[in-house]
Design a protein around this motif. Sequence first.
Motif, mmCIF file in Angstrom:
data_model
loop_
_atom_site.group_PDB
_atom_site.id
_atom_site.type_symbol
_atom_site.label_atom_id
_atom_site.label_comp_id
_atom_site.label_asym_id
_atom_site.label_seq_id
_atom_site.Cartn_x
_atom_site.Cartn_y
_atom_site.Cartn_z
ATOM 1 N N ARG A 11 0.827 -1.213 0.000
ATOM 2 C CA ARG A 11 0.000 0.000 0.000
ATOM 3 C C ARG A 11 0.857 1.258 0.000
ATOM 4 O O ARG A 11 0.612 2.198 -0.766
ATOM 5 C CB ARG A 11 -0.919 -0.015 1.222
ATOM 6 C CG ARG A 11 -1.965 1.089 1.233
ATOM 7 C CD ARG A 11 -2.831 0.972 2.477
ATOM 8 N NE ARG A 11 -3.412 -0.367 2.580
ATOM 9 C CZ ARG A 11 -3.938 -0.850 3.700
ATOM 10 N NH1 ARG A 11 -3.925 -0.135 4.808
ATOM 11 N NH2 ARG A 11 -4.458 -2.056 3.716
ATOM 12 N N LEU B 267 1.507 -0.309 -4.760
ATOM 13 C CA LEU B 267 1.395 -1.541 -5.532
ATOM 14 C C LEU B 267 0.015 -2.156 -5.342
ATOM 15 O O LEU B 267 -0.690 -1.851 -4.379
ATOM 16 C CB LEU B 267 2.469 -2.538 -5.081
ATOM 17 C CG LEU B 267 3.914 -2.033 -5.144
ATOM 18 C CD1 LEU B 267 4.859 -3.068 -4.536
ATOM 19 C CD2 LEU B 267 4.326 -1.714 -6.575
ATOM 20 N N ASN B 268 -0.358 -3.053 -6.231
ATOM 21 C CA ASN B 268 -1.655 -3.704 -6.074
ATOM 22 C C ASN B 268 -1.529 -4.949 -5.203
ATOM 23 O O ASN B 268 -0.427 -5.396 -4.882
ATOM 24 C CB ASN B 268 -2.279 -4.036 -7.442
ATOM 25 C CG ASN B 268 -1.427 -5.003 -8.250
ATOM 26 O OD1 ASN B 268 -1.062 -6.074 -7.773
ATOM 27 N ND2 ASN B 268 -1.111 -4.628 -9.485
ATOM 28 N N GLU B 269 -2.671 -5.528 -4.841
ATOM 29 C CA GLU B 269 -2.680 -6.620 -3.870
ATOM 30 C C GLU B 269 -1.949 -7.859 -4.359
ATOM 31 O O GLU B 269 -1.434 -8.642 -3.564
ATOM 32 C CB GLU B 269 -4.124 -6.978 -3.505
ATOM 33 C CG GLU B 269 -4.224 -7.937 -2.341
ATOM 34 C CD GLU B 269 -5.649 -8.133 -1.865
ATOM 35 O OE1 GLU B 269 -6.200 -9.204 -2.146
ATOM 36 O OE2 GLU B 269 -6.194 -7.219 -1.237
ATOM 37 N N SER B 270 -1.887 -8.054 -5.664
ATOM 38 C CA SER B 270 -1.211 -9.236 -6.192
ATOM 39 C C SER B 270 0.302 -9.156 -6.036
ATOM 40 O O SER B 270 1.003 -10.136 -6.283
ATOM 41 C CB SER B 270 -1.555 -9.427 -7.671
ATOM 42 O OG SER B 270 -0.995 -8.379 -8.454
ATOM 43 N N GLN B 271 0.810 -8.003 -5.608
ATOM 44 C CA GLN B 271 2.259 -7.821 -5.525
ATOM 45 C C GLN B 271 2.811 -7.942 -4.111
ATOM 46 O O GLN B 271 3.939 -7.566 -3.856
ATOM 47 C CB GLN B 271 2.651 -6.478 -6.145
ATOM 48 C CG GLN B 271 2.496 -6.463 -7.660
ATOM 49 C CD GLN B 271 2.832 -5.117 -8.266
ATOM 50 O OE1 GLN B 271 2.035 -4.180 -8.226
ATOM 51 N NE2 GLN B 271 4.021 -5.007 -8.824
#
Length: 245
Positions: free
Chosen positions: A120, A124-128
């Motif tokens: 966060r 970055l997005n949650e998949s990272q």
Amino acid sequence: MTKTPSCCRAGRVIDFLGFRRRSAILNFGEGQLKLYYYKSALGNFGDDLNGWLWETLLPGFFDEDDSVRFSGIGTIINTDMPSAKKWIVFGSGIGYGYPPAGFGDADWKIICVRGPLSARVLGLNESQFITDGAAFLNTLAEFKPLAEHERAGTIFILHHNALKQGDWEKSCQQAGITMVSPRGEARAVIQKIRHAKLVLADAMHAAIIADAMRVPWVPMVTSSQINTFNGLTVRKPFVLPTFPP
């Protein structure tokens, strides 16, 4: 929204370390990688394990050519990161300072960061995010989790910066628990965690490794030097209970 359990996220990384690892890491068309991690002058097991874990998991991938760097285990995403032609980030976290200039641009491959809070903060997005790289220890034969009847005792592992702030050895003796110095040789400290019944974790990697070894652990904060952001980053992805029944 349904959250992906950390065990499933870890499964993605194990797969990455298996048959897909070469194409996933080396798609820059470059040669080998130079490992980057924090090195304490006095030693700290959670950092020091970088020195042998990655070579064990990815033999032959690393050399001293600093044109392509690999960011390993630790809270090391900050402006102290040296310049490089390419950077690969795998399980590192942020927590001390700001990310380096250009973080995440075309010269960076972010395979994953340590947890959702690091993701966060870094945009970055949650998949990272997946988890800390020390979770891979339990894939090695010498660090396979032990059955409960093979474990005994309670151990206390301080944050390495807290050692100078009290007579911890005496306090542990009075409490009937075993103090384990975070400055000990990394393999020896990990084996003490693996063989314990309960871990009192002031050091972040005491908690991470205890979880990987399926050893119950209790988070501790002994001083203002402890980075509570790191602690939350570690606990948030885990689906296993941290306290013994």
